[in-house]
Design a protein around this motif. Structure first.
Motif, PDB file in Angstrom:
ATOM      1  N   ALA A 187       0.753  -1.145  -0.069  1.00  0.00           N
ATOM      2  CA  ALA A 187       0.012  -0.043  -0.120  1.00  0.00           C
ATOM      3  C   ALA A 187       0.832   1.137  -0.044  1.00  0.00           C
ATOM      4  N   PHE A 188       0.728   2.169  -0.887  1.00  0.00           N
ATOM      5  CA  PHE A 188       1.066   3.607  -0.820  1.00  0.00           C
ATOM      6  C   PHE A 188       0.287   4.723  -0.904  1.00  0.00           C
ATOM      7  N   GLU A 189       0.848   5.797  -0.461  1.00  0.00           N
ATOM      8  CA  GLU A 189       0.033   6.940  -0.249  1.00  0.00           C
ATOM      9  C   GLU A 189       1.054   7.998  -0.819  1.00  0.00           C
ATOM     10  N   LEU A 190       0.199   9.173  -1.608  1.00  0.00           N
ATOM     11  CA  LEU A 190       0.702  10.263  -2.536  1.00  0.00           C
ATOM     12  C   LEU A 190       1.538  11.053  -1.332  1.00  0.00           C
ATOM     13  N   ASP A 191       2.941  11.383  -1.594  1.00  0.00           N
ATOM     14  CA  ASP A 191       3.413  12.679  -0.799  1.00  0.00           C
ATOM     15  C   ASP A 191       3.232  13.703  -2.003  1.00  0.00           C
ATOM     16  N   PRO A 192       2.511  14.857  -1.251  1.00  0.00           N
ATOM     17  CA  PRO A 192       2.315  15.969  -2.321  1.00  0.00           C
ATOM     18  C   PRO A 192       3.521  16.883  -2.569  1.00  0.00           C
ATOM     19  N   ALA A 193       4.482  16.536  -1.616  1.00  0.00           N
ATOM     20  CA  ALA A 193       5.660  17.435  -1.885  1.00  0.00           C
ATOM     21  C   ALA A 193       6.631  16.900  -2.980  1.00  0.00           C
ATOM     22  N   THR A 194       6.556  15.392  -3.160  1.00  0.00           N
ATOM     23  CA  THR A 194       7.295  14.958  -4.236  1.00  0.00           C
ATOM     24  C   THR A 194       6.647  14.568  -5.359  1.00  0.00           C
ATOM     25  N   SER A 195       5.263  14.626  -5.354  1.00  0.00           N
ATOM     26  CA  SER A 195       4.270  13.950  -6.333  1.00  0.00           C
ATOM     27  C   SER A 195       4.567  12.505  -6.563  1.00  0.00           C
ATOM     28  N   ALA A 196       5.109  11.866  -5.636  1.00  0.00           N
ATOM     29  CA  ALA A 196       5.436  10.298  -5.681  1.00  0.00           C
ATOM     30  C   ALA A 196       4.924   9.542  -4.446  1.00  0.00           C
ATOM     31  N   TYR A 197       4.803   8.347  -4.669  1.00  0.00           N
ATOM     32  CA  TYR A 197       4.168   7.654  -3.400  1.00  0.00           C
ATOM     33  C   TYR A 197       5.276   7.092  -2.466  1.00  0.00           C
ATOM     34  N   GLY A 198       4.818   7.093  -1.217  1.00  0.00           N
ATOM     35  CA  GLY A 198       5.600   6.675  -0.133  1.00  0.00           C
ATOM     36  C   GLY A 198       4.916   5.292   0.313  1.00  0.00           C
ATOM     37  N   PRO A 199       5.498   4.459   0.808  1.00  0.00           N
ATOM     38  CA  PRO A 199       5.024   3.153   1.409  1.00  0.00           C
ATOM     39  C   PRO A 199       4.172   3.412   2.468  1.00  0.00           C
ATOM     40  N   VAL A 200       3.053   2.671   2.815  1.00  0.00           N
ATOM     41  CA  VAL A 200       2.137   2.714   3.833  1.00  0.00           C
ATOM     42  C   VAL A 200       2.347   1.446   4.652  1.00  0.00           C
ATOM     43  N   GLY A 201       2.513   0.255   3.901  1.00  0.00           N
ATOM     44  CA  GLY A 201       2.662  -0.755   4.726  1.00  0.00           C
ATOM     45  C   GLY A 201       2.743  -1.944   3.627  1.00  0.00           C
ATOM     46  N   ILE A 202       2.993  -3.227   4.249  1.00  0.00           N
ATOM     47  CA  ILE A 202       2.979  -4.401   3.304  1.00  0.00           C
ATOM     48  C   ILE A 202       2.212  -5.312   4.117  1.00  0.00           C
ATOM     49  N   PHE A 203       1.109  -5.834   3.655  1.00  0.00           N
ATOM     50  CA  PHE A 203      -0.021  -6.638   4.288  1.00  0.00           C
ATOM     51  C   PHE A 203      -0.283  -8.087   3.668  1.00  0.00           C
ATOM     52  N   HIS A 204      -0.129  -9.114   4.645  1.00  0.00           N
ATOM     53  CA  HIS A 204       0.025 -10.495   4.053  1.00  0.00           C
ATOM     54  C   HIS A 204      -1.110 -11.259   4.563  1.00  0.00           C
ATOM     55  N   ASN A 205      -1.839 -11.067   5.541  1.00  0.00           N
ATOM     56  CA  ASN A 205      -2.970 -12.230   5.770  1.00  0.00           C
ATOM     57  C   ASN A 205      -4.069 -11.118   6.002  1.00  0.00           C
ATOM     58  N   ARG A 206      -3.973  -9.942   6.493  1.00  0.00           N
ATOM     59  CA  ARG A 206      -5.254  -9.062   6.668  1.00  0.00           C
ATOM     60  C   ARG A 206      -4.814  -7.522   6.416  1.00  0.00           C
ATOM     61  N   LEU A 207      -5.427  -6.993   5.416  1.00  0.00           N
ATOM     62  CA  LEU A 207      -5.310  -5.667   5.152  1.00  0.00           C
ATOM     63  C   LEU A 207      -6.216  -4.589   5.924  1.00  0.00           C
ATOM     64  N   LYS A 208      -5.712  -3.890   6.650  1.00  0.00           N
ATOM     65  CA  LYS A 208      -6.192  -2.715   7.649  1.00  0.00           C
ATOM     66  C   LYS A 208      -5.795  -1.385   7.495  1.00  0.00           C
ATOM     67  N   LEU A 209      -6.463  -0.740   6.964  1.00  0.00           N
ATOM     68  CA  LEU A 209      -6.061   0.666   6.856  1.00  0.00           C
ATOM     69  C   LEU A 209      -7.116   1.676   7.081  1.00  0.00           C
ATOM     70  N   THR A 210      -6.605   3.132   7.439  1.00  0.00           N
ATOM     71  CA  THR A 210      -7.879   4.071   7.792  1.00  0.00           C
ATOM     72  C   THR A 210      -7.937   5.009   6.671  1.00  0.00           C
ATOM     73  N   LEU A 211      -7.382   4.857   5.527  1.00  0.00           N
ATOM     74  CA  LEU A 211      -7.491   5.656   4.246  1.00  0.00           C
ATOM     75  C   LEU A 211      -7.362   4.937   3.124  1.00  0.00           C
ATOM     76  N   PRO A 212      -8.451   5.275   2.047  1.00  0.00           N
ATOM     77  CA  PRO A 212      -9.272   6.683   2.034  1.00  0.00           C
ATOM     78  C   PRO A 212     -10.516   6.352   3.014  1.00  0.00           C
ATOM     79  N   PHE A 213     -10.741   5.298   3.699  1.00  0.00           N
ATOM     80  CA  PHE A 213     -11.639   5.004   4.547  1.00  0.00           C
ATOM     81  C   PHE A 213     -11.359   3.828   5.319  1.00  0.00           C
ATOM     82  N   LEU A 214     -12.183   3.631   6.316  1.00  0.00           N
ATOM     83  CA  LEU A 214     -11.664   2.332   7.234  1.00  0.00           C
ATOM     84  C   LEU A 214     -11.906   0.997   6.495  1.00  0.00           C
ATOM     85  N   ILE A 215     -10.846   0.521   6.087  1.00  0.00           N
ATOM     86  CA  ILE A 215     -10.844  -1.019   5.553  1.00  0.00           C
ATOM     87  C   ILE A 215     -10.419  -2.084   6.208  1.00  0.00           C
TER      88      ILE A 215
END
Length: 201
Positions: free
Chosen positions: A160-188
């Motif tokens: 999972a990646f999120e856009l860094d507005p300062a660089t217009s490039a993606y930065g890593p959010v995490g690597i998920f193996h068995n369960r994908l849990k994120l709060t953005l773009p909504f609770l997942i």
């Protein structure tokens, strides 16, 4: 006048020889006899290989889970092109879009500014495109979130990646193996081990 005649080509083989400067996003709608899910990358047509079972199951799991969990102000699209610019119209495997972006039942593409998440499930023939080319284009288009999904022992690994507005490039959010849990773009919260189970999970 058809696109074929406009370029002086026989309609049956029009897509085989691009015009000077390459094809455009609008050409993708006009060219006859294109294979399903043809993409446009840097003015060139990209054709997909036959889909694997893993790819199909992963898209089904994601589509069902995201539809169940997305708030009402989001919509989920599967295998629908996104117009980045006049020479790029990739087709994410799954995309999450602002619900107000609907422009009518006959539309054939999404606008990049309406997409909040693009997802690519990596296939053998798409490794370079899914790891390098398409994420770069999604980031430059301002799409806030990107997931790349790869197969490991029959199960998905989500990068999972999120856009860094300062660089217009993606930065890593995490690597998920068995369960994908994120709060953005909504609770997942997605059980990735459910990929081989039937039904809406």
């Amino acid at each position: 006048m058809s696109a074929a005649r406009e370029y002086g080509l026989d309609e049956q083989y029009e897509w085989a020889r691009p015009p000077a400067g390459g094809w455009t996003a609008d050409d993708l709608d006009r060219l006859p006899n294109l294979p399903p899910h043809t993409e446009l990358i840097d003015g060139s047509l990209v054709f997909v290989s036959p889909q694997t079972e893993f790819h199909m199951r992963m898209m089904r799991l994601l589509e069902n889970a995201l539809l169940d969990q997305a708030p009402a102000d989001f919509e989920v699209f599967r295998e629908f092109t996104v117009e980045i610019d006049s020479r790029n119209r990739p087709e994410p495997d799954v995309a999450v879009v602002r619900a107000g972006a609907d422009t009518g039942a006959r539309r054939t593409r999404l606008r990049s500014e309406d997409v909040v998440l693009a997802v690519e499930v990596v296939s053998q023939d798409s490794v370079a495109r899914d790891r390098e080319v398409k994420p770069g284009k999604y980031a430059k288009a301002g799409i806030q979130h990107f997931w790349r999904i790869e197969e490991d022992g029959g199960l998905p690994v989500v990068y999972a990646f999120e856009l860094d507005p300062a660089t217009s490039a993606y930065g890593p959010v995490g690597i998920f193996h068995n369960r994908l849990k994120l709060t953005l773009p909504f609770l997942i919260d997605i059980d990735l081990t459910a990929i081989n189970r039937r039904g809406r999970l």
